[in-house]
Scaffold this motif. Structure first.
Motif, PDB file in Angstrom:
ATOM      1  N   ASN A 103      38.059  33.608  37.784  1.00  0.00           N
ATOM      2  CA  ASN A 103      39.353  33.675  38.467  1.00  0.00           C
ATOM      3  C   ASN A 103      39.540  32.568  39.498  1.00  0.00           C
ATOM      4  OD1 ASN A 103      37.626  34.457  40.461  1.00  0.00           O
ATOM      5  ND2 ASN A 103      38.467  36.513  40.721  1.00  0.00           N
ATOM      6  N   ILE A 105      37.646  31.919  42.280  1.00  0.00           N
ATOM      7  CA  ILE A 105      36.988  32.033  43.586  1.00  0.00           C
ATOM      8  C   ILE A 105      35.621  31.354  43.515  1.00  0.00           C
ATOM      9  CG2 ILE A 105      38.132  34.114  44.467  1.00  0.00           C
ATOM     10  CD1 ILE A 105      35.695  35.769  43.600  1.00  0.00           C
ATOM     11  N   ILE A 407      32.839  33.596  50.302  1.00  0.00           N
ATOM     12  CA  ILE A 407      33.758  33.533  49.170  1.00  0.00           C
ATOM     13  C   ILE A 407      34.994  32.744  49.574  1.00  0.00           C
ATOM     14  CG2 ILE A 407      35.142  34.864  47.526  1.00  0.00           C
ATOM     15  CD1 ILE A 407      32.374  36.626  49.403  1.00  0.00           C
ATOM     16  N   LEU A 408      35.240  31.639  48.840  1.00  0.00           N
ATOM     17  CA  LEU A 408      36.399  30.811  49.125  1.00  0.00           C
ATOM     18  C   LEU A 408      37.463  31.067  48.066  1.00  0.00           C
ATOM     19  CD1 LEU A 408      34.602  27.433  49.970  1.00  0.00           C
ATOM     20  CD2 LEU A 408      35.003  29.410  51.430  1.00  0.00           C
ATOM     21  N   GLY A 409      38.605  31.594  48.504  1.00  0.00           N
ATOM     22  CA  GLY A 409      39.665  31.919  47.558  1.00  0.00           C
ATOM     23  C   GLY A 409      40.929  31.135  47.830  1.00  0.00           C
ATOM     24  N   GLU A 410      41.896  31.329  46.974  1.00  0.00           N
ATOM     25  CA  GLU A 410      43.225  30.740  47.152  1.00  0.00           C
ATOM     26  C   GLU A 410      44.262  31.812  46.875  1.00  0.00           C
ATOM     27  OE1 GLU A 410      42.654  26.381  45.270  1.00  0.00           O
ATOM     28  OE2 GLU A 410      41.608  28.026  44.287  1.00  0.00           O
ATOM     29  N   GLY A 411      43.981  33.002  47.379  1.00  0.00           N
ATOM     30  CA  GLY A 411      44.928  34.105  47.197  1.00  0.00           C
ATOM     31  C   GLY A 411      44.563  35.080  46.091  1.00  0.00           C
ATOM     32  N   GLN A 412      43.339  34.972  45.548  1.00  0.00           N
ATOM     33  CA  GLN A 412      42.964  35.852  44.432  1.00  0.00           C
ATOM     34  C   GLN A 412      42.891  37.326  44.845  1.00  0.00           C
ATOM     35  OE1 GLN A 412      41.560  32.932  45.031  1.00  0.00           O
ATOM     36  NE2 GLN A 412      41.143  31.848  43.119  1.00  0.00           N
ATOM     37  N   ILE A 413      43.351  38.182  43.952  1.00  0.00           N
ATOM     38  CA  ILE A 413      43.198  39.626  44.127  1.00  0.00           C
ATOM     39  C   ILE A 413      42.546  40.188  42.877  1.00  0.00           C
ATOM     40  CG2 ILE A 413      45.179  39.874  45.675  1.00  0.00           C
ATOM     41  CD1 ILE A 413      46.733  40.946  43.202  1.00  0.00           C
ATOM     42  N   ARG A 414      42.002  41.408  43.009  1.00  0.00           N
ATOM     43  CA  ARG A 414      41.308  42.010  41.872  1.00  0.00           C
ATOM     44  C   ARG A 414      42.302  42.750  40.988  1.00  0.00           C
ATOM     45  NH1 ARG A 414      35.587  45.231  42.188  1.00  0.00           N
ATOM     46  NH2 ARG A 414      35.428  45.686  39.962  1.00  0.00           N
ATOM     47  N   GLU A 415      42.213  42.483  39.712  1.00  0.00           N
ATOM     48  CA  GLU A 415      43.161  43.135  38.768  1.00  0.00           C
ATOM     49  C   GLU A 415      42.692  44.545  38.465  1.00  0.00           C
ATOM     50  OE1 GLU A 415      45.778  41.537  38.272  1.00  0.00           O
ATOM     51  OE2 GLU A 415      45.138  39.544  38.913  1.00  0.00           O
TER      52      GLU A 415
END
Lengths: 415, 415
Positions: A103, A105, A407-415
């Motif tokens: 995804n 991350i 954890i480096l994200g760009e707005g990820q959420i868990r489906e």
């Protein structure tokens, strides 16, 4: 009691500041400690003499008095060992691995200090410096509880270290010494789960067991070494002799020396008299199993208790075994999970020994005396873990850290 | 009591056999377990119905009954998860690093099983399979002690797994179930340092603390998650809304959901009403600090206790903070060291949050719901460690192993 909590609170609070310093800032603090010890060599020797005098009056053995002794040469060695730690790479902040998940991350593990380390140790004032230096370099506050037999030495050394820190970025409060000689203070210390992240006891096997029994703080067991060398029937006798003598007599009082010798039955009649002669040249007392006694008729019969005992002395117990399987079974039953060696030319027996022997360090064709942070390439060590969790074997800077996932994200959420 | 020791002895002895099996042999055993579960789906469902019936009579909540429930779909999911573990690389036997020292000895670290793992867990019969599969794949024997509310399910599943193992290289004795519903048996279990190498308690924070308090066996603390999201003043509101809703309501009953929201004061007036509306659409009850209540006049006042509480429910507490420093301080004071996130566009604030927040997993711009072995790429997990020693964060196969030093020499001795 209140005094103790006060000290531990200071250690905890200051550990947060220390955890965020960069390597240069920590190295400057270690350099300041080295310089201040050098400037105060005479002062330390004077306090050390008080400990020695008290120890003599108390009737401490020569060996113990020798451990307490700090002279100029020893202090210069300590200063040199600080230089060595300054040169070691700093594990803190390192990202151990960072992978990109489907995804997008990024998931990595960042190495961070453990927090506050308590060390409870025998009458060796050099440990006061060694443990502090390793703790600070790895970003941890340290709580020192040495033997009361070295109390004057430990107090002056700690004062000198804290004084040095006062002009650096490392808060002097990151170093705390528990001065009370009462044993009950150790018990109190080991209940302080809110302030101490890990306790490292050093000393006799009995003391370490006691600490593990009463502690609510996580403990890293360090070790007694009831170590074996097993000589296979195909072993090179010259190599076996050289390694056995080195492992037994080069320094019998340390935990990586051997205490037991296992010999394959097919070479016993030939090899036993040779190695017995070698050992006796160094005044090593030989105890033996029944079969050993038939060949070495003047050896002392070994009791069941002998197989469990770490002599730390010029004594060895020898057992003749049927096979490598009996050797491995004997080792796994009686050893203290420290250091074990096989002497063999056989590839498959070497592999089998490496895989099946349960110990922190398992050797083929080398002396067990190498079980040491310096010899293993860790640079320095705070102790040798003989347990399985967190750290096993010599513990260096890396073993004084833990990791956290970043954890480096760009707005990820868990489906 | 004797029965317990008997079971633990069997686990210990058989663990030595298991430790030496190769990956194919272990995978064949896992495959046999999967096949035997598939063959016995009806039998498992029948025993599970007994647990459900007893649970209803006992008045267990719907949520707990749902955790106990095993239907065909769930059992097929469990079988699929066994397939997934079969595909994972086997960490055992791997040499983590091997360096040549100046004297020519090769010093490496070989990954080996820990030995015997005890897991004490809540009424989730799927854990009976998951934990066993992970333990066996990593070469460890397992002692299962599940909740008595799922006892019939756990017993039948264990029987089916042991039956499957009887035709494989993995000894059936490597799987042991403690059937006694008495709490005292857990206390006995936790004293058995000679047979159990590590205990992993799962369940409520209170239960885990209790286990840590009474255990002599080393414990890995797994975790409660009083998790926070901090929204910086520069945050992208759309991203913040999406992440907050996902982290709070996608599955509120799990440990990686959030319980608290911290908002920078400069955006509070604008952002609070927006996020409150979002949350209330999902029937989330909002509790707030004094400043929050001035903006959301209908929110419930949060007490000091709220800041410590893991609701695991449709409840959130919101606090307005002065700065990132206050946010970090608040988190480090009240959190359970599980999962924490910041929403920001600022590079330096992201770095600061990653470095300073004390937790197993620290996020920038992503939902805390990713704290999970599968999501982090470990393939599967036996629990999430919220402590610092040995393992921190999701624990996969690697975290169920330890290392031993292996030293390959050619006659070297220490000078």
């Amino acid at each position: 009691m209140e005094n103790l909590i006060e000290k531990l609170k200071k250690a905890k609070v200051s550990s947060y500041t220390l955890a965020l310093l960069n390597t240069n800032e920590k190295n400057e603090a270690l350099r300041a400690i080295a310089n201040n010890i050098e400037k105060n060599i005479d002062k330390i020797i004077k306090e050390n003499e008080k400990d020695l005098k008290r120890g003599e009056e108390k009737g401490l053995s020569k060996a113990v008095l020798d451990r307490i002794l700090l002279n100029e040469k020893r202090l210069r060695d300590i200063i040199k060992s600080i230089d060595d730690v300054i040169k070691l790479p700093d594990p803190v902040g390192e990202i151990v691995s960072m992978q990109k998940r489907p995804n997008g991350i990024l998931v990595g593990q960042m190495r961070v200090p453990i927090g506050v380390i308590a060390i409870i140790y025998e009458a060796r004032p050099n440990v006061t410096v060694d443990a502090t230096i390793l703790a600070l370099k790895s970003g941890n506050a340290i709580v020192l509880r040495g033997s009361s037999d070295a109390l004057n030495s430990n107090i002056i050394i700690t004062e000198i270290m804290k004084e040095a820190l006062s002009n650096t970025k490392v808060p002097p409060d990151t170093v705390q010494i528990i001065e009370s000689p009462e044993h009950s203070v150790v018990e109190e210390l080991l209940q302080m789960v809110d302030y101490i992240d890990v306790a490292i006891p050093r000393g006799s096997a009995k003391f370490i067991k006691h600490v593990m029994n009463i502690s609510k703080v996580p403990v890293i067991e360090t070790g007694a070494g009831n170590n074996h060398i097993y000589v296979e029937e195909d072993a090179d006798f010259e190599m076996a002799r050289k390694i056995i003598i080195n492992a037994k007599v080069q320094r019998p009082s340390v935990c990586n020396a051997i205490e037991k010798l296992l010999i394959h039955k097919n070479i016993a009649e030939e090899f036993l008299p040779i190695i017995a002669k070698d050992l006796r040249e160094y005044n090593v007392e030989i105890r033996g199993c029944k079969r050993t006694l038939k060949i070495l008729t003047d050896a002392i019969p070994a009791t069941e208790e002998d197989w469990y005992t770490e002599y730390l002395d010029y004594i060895i117990a020898i057992k003749i075994v049927e096979s490598i399987d009996e050797a491995i079974e004997h080792i796994n039953k009686y050893n203290t999970k420290h250091s074990e060696a096989i002497i063999t030319k056989d590839y498959y027996k070497a592999l089998k020994f490496l895989r099946m022997v349960d110990a922190a360090a398992v050797y083929v064709n080398a002396s067990t005396r190498f079980t040491d942070g310096g010899e293993f390439g860790l640079g320095a060590e705070i102790g040798i873990s003989t347990q399985k969790l967190h750290a096993r074997g010599p513990m260096g800077l890396k073993e004084l850290t833990t990791t956290k996932y970043v954890i480096l994200g760009e707005g990820q959420i868990r489906e």
